[in-house]
Every structure is written in structure tokens, then in C-alpha cells.
Design a protein around this motif. Structure first.
Motif, short mmCIF file in Angstrom:
data_model
loop_
_atom_site.label_atom_id
_atom_site.label_comp_id
_atom_site.label_asym_id
_atom_site.label_seq_id
_atom_site.Cartn_x
_atom_site.Cartn_y
_atom_site.Cartn_z
N THR A 78 29.86 6.19 -6.76
CA THR A 78 29.63 6.19 -5.04
C THR A 78 31.20 6.11 -4.80
O THR A 78 31.40 4.94 -4.78
CB THR A 78 28.46 5.63 -4.42
OG1 THR A 78 27.44 6.00 -5.00
CG2 THR A 78 28.25 6.51 -2.92
N PHE A 79 31.48 7.05 -3.94
CA PHE A 79 33.10 7.20 -3.53
C PHE A 79 32.83 7.32 -2.36
O PHE A 79 32.49 8.11 -1.26
CB PHE A 79 34.22 7.80 -4.34
CG PHE A 79 33.80 7.85 -5.36
CD1 PHE A 79 35.03 7.07 -5.84
CD2 PHE A 79 33.06 8.91 -5.87
CE1 PHE A 79 34.78 6.95 -7.73
CE2 PHE A 79 33.41 8.72 -7.59
CZ PHE A 79 34.44 7.64 -8.62
N LYS A 107 35.08 -1.77 -11.98
CA LYS A 107 35.32 -0.77 -10.67
C LYS A 107 35.74 0.48 -11.54
O LYS A 107 36.41 0.19 -12.27
CB LYS A 107 36.11 -0.53 -8.99
CG LYS A 107 36.01 -2.18 -8.61
CD LYS A 107 34.72 -0.80 -7.02
CE LYS A 107 34.90 -2.23 -6.62
NZ LYS A 107 34.07 -1.81 -5.58
N SER A 160 34.96 3.20 -7.26
CA SER A 160 33.19 2.92 -7.57
C SER A 160 33.02 1.84 -8.45
O SER A 160 33.81 1.96 -9.39
CB SER A 160 32.55 4.23 -7.31
OG SER A 160 31.28 3.59 -7.78
N THR A 191 31.04 10.43 2.01
CA THR A 191 30.84 9.63 1.09
C THR A 191 29.61 10.50 -0.55
O THR A 191 29.06 11.25 0.33
CB THR A 191 29.15 8.47 1.35
OG1 THR A 191 29.70 7.70 2.47
CG2 THR A 191 28.52 7.56 0.77
#
Length: 170
Positions: A98-99, A73, A81, A156
């Protein structure tokens, strides 16, 4: 005995800080760290300390695009992400993160956009319904932050660097 188990499981979930300065070279080419555009997956996986799993996006084996997700991560401003690598026709064409921002999304997004603007100059803001910020680099590269907001609190956010030279349709 219990303490060791707790430390082992906590250590496995640590993440690496995502430094926004690692997204661009001195020559103003957008890419991630020392990854090189056009590198094939086998060579990239050999040289990287990161481990990746192929993602099944339902495209079938005949697709010329393959995506791999890091097991590790990455964190950016208290959000985490995995790293996604996209290969078009066997060559690295995009690196993205992608958070999922659960609270104060607009504040988080604005802070990251301000930081990217201070590092790379004013980005172009576009998007209907979504926020898209884009910075153009040398050698047909781009840095993009796309925010899909869900109200004021959550969003997102996809942060990506890509090479138009190696993308499909180029």
C-alpha cells in the motif's frame, strides 16, 4: 561518534526496490518472488529473509484470516510501503503493498499501469470512483492495482497479487 549514529539510523530506514517483474513467474502465475501460494505462515517465515509482525485488524482470534506486515520497507517509483501477507485458513492467499502518493498521483498511477501493461499485457480497468486495474494469471492468480484518489495530487494505491484458490470463499 555522531557520524556513526547518523549512519546507523540511516541504514535502518533503507528500503528494498520492488521490481514489478518479481510479481509473476515464467508460467504466468502471479505471486511475489519465490513465495508459494498455499504455504503456511510458519514455513514462509522460515524460508524468507524478511521479518514480519502480525497485524491486528480487529477480527478476533476466531477469524480464519491473518495478516502480517513486513518490518522492511519496499520502494516503487519514490513511494514506500511495507509488504502485507494475508493467510486464509493458514495458507498464503495474498501479498500486497500500500503506497501513499502525496503528489502527482495520476502521473504515478499511469506510469505503473503502463509498466504493468507492458510486462503482462493489457489489464482490465474497472471501478466507480476508484481506479481498479486487473491482470489475470494462470492457476487462478491475479495482479491488481487499486487507486483511491483524493483529488488530482494524492492517492492511496494498493498493488497486490492473490490466489483465488486460497482466498476465502473459494
Amino acid at each position: 561518534m555522531f557520524l556513526l549514529a547518523g549512519c546507523a539510523s540511516a541504514g535502518g530506514s533503507q528500503s528494498r526496490d520492488l521490481d514489478l517483474k518479481e510479481l509473476c513467474t515464467e508460467e504466468h502465475v502471479f505471486l511475489y518472488a519465490d513465495f508459494e501460494w498455499g504455504t503456511d505462515s510458519e514455513q514462509l517465515f522460515k524460508q524468507s529473509s524478511l521479518k514480519f509482525d502480525e497485524k491486528d485488524l480487529g477480527q478476533g482470534d476466531e477469524s480464519s484470516t491473518k495478516t502480517y506486515e513486513s518490518k522492511e520497507k519496499f520502494s516503487l517509483e519514490n513511494a514506500e510501503s511495507n509488504m502485507d501477507l494475508e493467510f486464509s485458513d493458514g495458507q498464503l492467499s495474498q501479498v500486497s503493498f500500500t503506497f501513499d502518493i502525496e503528489q502527482d498521483a495520476n502521473t504515478w498511477i499511469q506510469k505503473e499501469v503502463d509498466e504493468l501493461n507492458s510486462l503482462y499485457g493489457g489489464g482490465i480497468a474497472t471501478g466507480l470512483g476508484n481506479q481498479i486495474y486487473q491482470w489475470q494469471g494462470e492457476q487462478h492468480t491475479v495482479l491488481q492495482l487499486t487507486a483511491f484518489t483524493e483529488g488530482d495530487e494524492s492517492a492511496t494505491v494498493i498493488l497486490s497479487v492473490a490466489s483465488m484458490e486460497y482466498s476465502i470463499g473459494s
